[in-house]
Design an enzyme around this catalytic site. Sequence first.
Site, mmCIF file in Angstrom:
data_model
loop_
_atom_site.group_PDB
_atom_site.id
_atom_site.type_symbol
_atom_site.label_atom_id
_atom_site.label_comp_id
_atom_site.label_asym_id
_atom_site.label_seq_id
_atom_site.Cartn_x
_atom_site.Cartn_y
_atom_site.Cartn_z
ATOM 1 N N TYR A 136 0.810 -1.213 0.000
ATOM 2 C CA TYR A 136 0.000 0.000 0.000
ATOM 3 C C TYR A 136 0.847 1.268 0.000
ATOM 4 C CZ TYR A 136 -4.581 -2.098 1.063
ATOM 5 O OH TYR A 136 -5.768 -2.774 1.013
ATOM 6 N N LYS A 186 3.129 -15.157 2.780
ATOM 7 C CA LYS A 186 3.376 -15.865 1.510
ATOM 8 C C LYS A 186 4.895 -16.074 1.417
ATOM 9 C CE LYS A 186 2.023 -17.537 -2.501
ATOM 10 N NZ LYS A 186 1.190 -18.758 -2.640
ATOM 11 N N ASP A 218 -2.864 -18.242 0.652
ATOM 12 C CA ASP A 218 -3.815 -18.968 -0.204
ATOM 13 C C ASP A 218 -4.505 -20.071 0.595
ATOM 14 O OD1 ASP A 218 -1.288 -20.175 -0.098
ATOM 15 O OD2 ASP A 218 -1.272 -20.820 -2.197
ATOM 16 N N ASP A 242 -6.701 -7.136 4.295
ATOM 17 C CA ASP A 242 -7.830 -6.496 3.618
ATOM 18 C C ASP A 242 -8.698 -7.568 2.972
ATOM 19 O OD1 ASP A 242 -9.371 -4.404 2.419
ATOM 20 O OD2 ASP A 242 -8.285 -4.719 0.543
ATOM 21 N N ASP A 246 -12.706 -9.225 4.339
ATOM 22 C CA ASP A 246 -13.960 -9.228 3.574
ATOM 23 C C ASP A 246 -14.491 -10.657 3.477
ATOM 24 O OD1 ASP A 246 -13.726 -6.441 2.993
ATOM 25 O OD2 ASP A 246 -14.529 -6.748 0.976
HETATM 26 C C1 IPM Z 1 -10.615 -1.156 3.821
HETATM 27 C C2 IPM Z 1 -10.614 -0.608 2.407
HETATM 28 C C3 IPM Z 1 -9.393 0.256 2.191
HETATM 29 C C4 IPM Z 1 -8.160 -0.634 2.284
HETATM 30 C C5 IPM Z 1 -9.380 1.055 0.860
HETATM 31 C C6 IPM Z 1 -10.624 1.859 0.679
HETATM 32 C C7 IPM Z 1 -8.188 1.945 0.773
HETATM 33 O O1 IPM Z 1 -10.721 -1.640 1.475
HETATM 34 O O2 IPM Z 1 -10.570 -0.342 4.773
HETATM 35 O O3 IPM Z 1 -10.717 -2.367 3.988
HETATM 36 O O4 IPM Z 1 -7.794 -1.286 1.293
HETATM 37 O O5 IPM Z 1 -7.565 -0.659 3.354
HETATM 38 MN MN MN Z 2 -11.215 -3.566 2.369
#
Ligand code: IPM
Ligand code: MN
Length: 348
Positions: A136, A186, A218, A242, A246
Amino acid sequence: MLVALLPGDGIGPEIIAQTMRVLDAAGVTGLEFEEAPVGGAAYKQLGHPLPESTLALAKRADAILFGAVGDPDCDSLERHLRPEQAILGLRKHLGLFANLRPAKLFPELADASALRPEVAKAIDLVIVRETNGDVYFGEKGHRTTPEGLRQGYDVMAYNEAEIARIAKVGFETARARRGKLCSVDKANVLETSQLWRDVVIEVSADYQDVELSHMYVDNAAMQLVRNPGQFDVIVTGNLFGDILSDQASMCAGSIGMLPSATLDGSNKGLYEPIHGSAPDIAGQGKANPLATILSAAMMLRYSFDRSAEADRLEAAVAKALANGARSADLGGSMSTQEMGDAVVAALA
Ligand code: IPM
Ligand code: MN
Ligand code: NAD
């Protein structure tokens, strides 16, 4: 105690509005909220996604309650002007490096999970995601190869101090829970990950009571849906964390359910749902506000040491779900406002 209130874009203002109602109904007093623009909204108003005035407020505040940023209108702006730079900038400028993303299934939501209920109900984990480094924040850009091809690049890098400090948060978090830490990397391919693994092992010397394991990312993605109950605390880098968070959200019912806290090692923190601005449903009253309400509970717990109030908010969310509150992402038809109503009613 000052809270910077940054609603942001898309569903951000909608979910923050319900969270403020719930804090009010819960009788949370003694916190002063000061609102400021952030993300695409701030770009449109003041020409920058993280204006000086907003950053100054965030620095001055004891905690930050954040909605979401991201606006399709801004997707072709130069990168430094895009809404996402606001959240990245806040994390970086404020040294908020430890992003805690708990994923636990409310029993009432076993049917909302993408997993079979008997698999889903075992999920009770925390992802400790590093948020100040990795690919990042490495050097990035576009260039032309010697053959004349356009090339994009983003450098992935972690130094040992960055790894050690997040590893410590991982071990401390595990110590306060079931005593199991899984470091996800990884290392079979990436030098960044090899150093990550070496440093995590070095830090583990101070945490003999915590059971440490290592997993390639993975495999971790696969194990998370195969048997999420095997994880207690996962510590990982910015990008892997990240993605895995999700994924974990769907194991626990919906992305609209997962809160987060991003800490700087002191009591200061930024609190936000893990999801984004959801432009596909923004302005339609369809967003689930529970992840944001649960983020406010984390704020009360971590920044203000008000765990009784945090418990009350979490219990009200559980009760609202038990009473049948379901937004569309949870398979129901209740609006954002009605979900807020349900939590307010559960507090009574
Ligand atoms: C999160 C988001 C952010 C990240 C983006 C919007 C920069 O996906 O907070 O999970 O990747 O950290
Ligand atoms: Mn995110
Ligand atoms: P997203 O999380 O915004 O949405 C993904 C899907 O989940 C969408 O279908 C959305 O409708 C749904 N969803 C998300 N939150 C929900 C909620 N509370 N209730 C019901 N449904 C919900 O991810 P995306 O679509 O990839 O990104 C949209 C924008 O948000 C992009 O600009 C992205 O950069 C940004 N983003 C910001 C943050 C943040 O502010 N921390 C986090 C992730 C993405």
